[in-house]
Design a protein around this motif. Sequence first.
Motif, PDB file in Angstrom:
ATOM      1  N   GLU A 161       0.828  -1.197   0.000  1.00  0.00           N
ATOM      2  CA  GLU A 161       0.000   0.000   0.000  1.00  0.00           C
ATOM      3  C   GLU A 161       0.866   1.253   0.000  1.00  0.00           C
ATOM      4  OE1 GLU A 161      -2.229   0.458   3.786  1.00  0.00           O
ATOM      5  OE2 GLU A 161      -1.022  -1.224   4.486  1.00  0.00           O
ATOM      6  N   ALA A 162       0.417   2.287  -0.693  1.00  0.00           N
ATOM      7  CA  ALA A 162       1.149   3.549  -0.766  1.00  0.00           C
ATOM      8  C   ALA A 162       0.943   4.350   0.513  1.00  0.00           C
ATOM      9  CB  ALA A 162       0.680   4.354  -1.965  1.00  0.00           C
ATOM     10  N   VAL A 163       2.066   4.802   1.099  1.00  0.00           N
ATOM     11  CA  VAL A 163       2.023   5.623   2.307  1.00  0.00           C
ATOM     12  C   VAL A 163       3.125   6.674   2.195  1.00  0.00           C
ATOM     13  CG1 VAL A 163       2.263   5.652   4.822  1.00  0.00           C
ATOM     14  CG2 VAL A 163       1.206   3.681   3.709  1.00  0.00           C
ATOM     15  N   ASN A 164       2.746   7.947   2.091  1.00  0.00           N
ATOM     16  CA  ASN A 164       3.725   9.048   2.066  1.00  0.00           C
ATOM     17  C   ASN A 164       4.882   8.829   1.096  1.00  0.00           C
ATOM     18  OD1 ASN A 164       2.214  10.365   4.052  1.00  0.00           O
ATOM     19  ND2 ASN A 164       3.364   9.378   5.697  1.00  0.00           N
ATOM     20  N   LYS A 165       4.598   8.616  -0.145  1.00  0.00           N
ATOM     21  CA  LYS A 165       5.597   8.428  -1.211  1.00  0.00           C
ATOM     22  C   LYS A 165       6.464   7.183  -1.019  1.00  0.00           C
ATOM     23  CE  LYS A 165       5.830  13.292  -2.394  1.00  0.00           C
ATOM     24  NZ  LYS A 165       6.658  14.464  -2.634  1.00  0.00           N
ATOM     25  N   LYS A 193       4.321   0.544   1.717  1.00  0.00           N
ATOM     26  CA  LYS A 193       4.343  -0.290   2.917  1.00  0.00           C
ATOM     27  C   LYS A 193       4.060  -1.722   2.482  1.00  0.00           C
ATOM     28  CE  LYS A 193       2.446  -1.155   7.444  1.00  0.00           C
ATOM     29  NZ  LYS A 193       1.414  -0.858   8.424  1.00  0.00           N
ATOM     30  N   THR A 244       3.574  -5.729   3.703  1.00  0.00           N
ATOM     31  CA  THR A 244       3.284  -6.642   4.804  1.00  0.00           C
ATOM     32  C   THR A 244       3.260  -8.052   4.236  1.00  0.00           C
ATOM     33  OG1 THR A 244       1.924  -4.940   5.864  1.00  0.00           O
ATOM     34  CG2 THR A 244       1.695  -7.193   6.680  1.00  0.00           C
ATOM     35  N   GLU A 258       6.979  -6.692   8.210  1.00  0.00           N
ATOM     36  CA  GLU A 258       6.423  -5.475   7.639  1.00  0.00           C
ATOM     37  C   GLU A 258       7.449  -4.361   7.656  1.00  0.00           C
ATOM     38  OE1 GLU A 258       2.940  -4.480   9.879  1.00  0.00           O
ATOM     39  OE2 GLU A 258       3.997  -4.473  11.788  1.00  0.00           O
ATOM     40  N   PHE A 268       8.911  -0.754   4.869  1.00  0.00           N
ATOM     41  CA  PHE A 268       8.685   0.145   3.746  1.00  0.00           C
ATOM     42  C   PHE A 268       9.744   0.007   2.660  1.00  0.00           C
ATOM     43  CE2 PHE A 268       6.455   2.060   7.245  1.00  0.00           C
ATOM     44  CZ  PHE A 268       5.298   2.570   6.665  1.00  0.00           C
ATOM     45  N   LYS A 291      11.247   2.474  -0.580  1.00  0.00           N
ATOM     46  CA  LYS A 291      11.267   3.798  -1.205  1.00  0.00           C
ATOM     47  C   LYS A 291      12.145   3.687  -2.437  1.00  0.00           C
ATOM     48  CE  LYS A 291      12.088   8.663  -0.291  1.00  0.00           C
ATOM     49  NZ  LYS A 291      12.532   9.645   0.702  1.00  0.00           N
TER      50      LYS A 291
END
Length: 115
Positions: A26-30, A33, A35, A46, A48, A50
């Motif tokens: 899922e997209a979270v703040n550019k 994320k 899992t 889990e 991130f 980038k």
Amino acid sequence: MKKYIIITLMLVSGILFSQNIQPKLEAVNKMVKATYYHDNGGVMQEGFFKNGKLQGEWISYDETGNKTAIANYDQGKKVGKWFHWNRSSLNEVDYSNNRIASVKNWKREAIADDN
């Protein structure tokens, strides 16, 4: 007819055993994320991504939901303190420039004695 039943059973069992739980992205703040899950549906790991590289804190869990590791990444490189624990010990690994700088180990008895 017997041949068709056997082939059908083999296909059905193959499909059932090949179904792995897919990771959730899922997209979270550019960032993305991610899992990942154990076969029992519990969270396995889990963290991130980038720009396609591991970023920030990643946490791993065993099949019963107990935390087993915390790791840190910066643009795909290992950084900072990493912790790995099990029932008998805690290991702290400190990374610098993507290399191990130091390692500390504690046995559960030593941890319990400090309290």
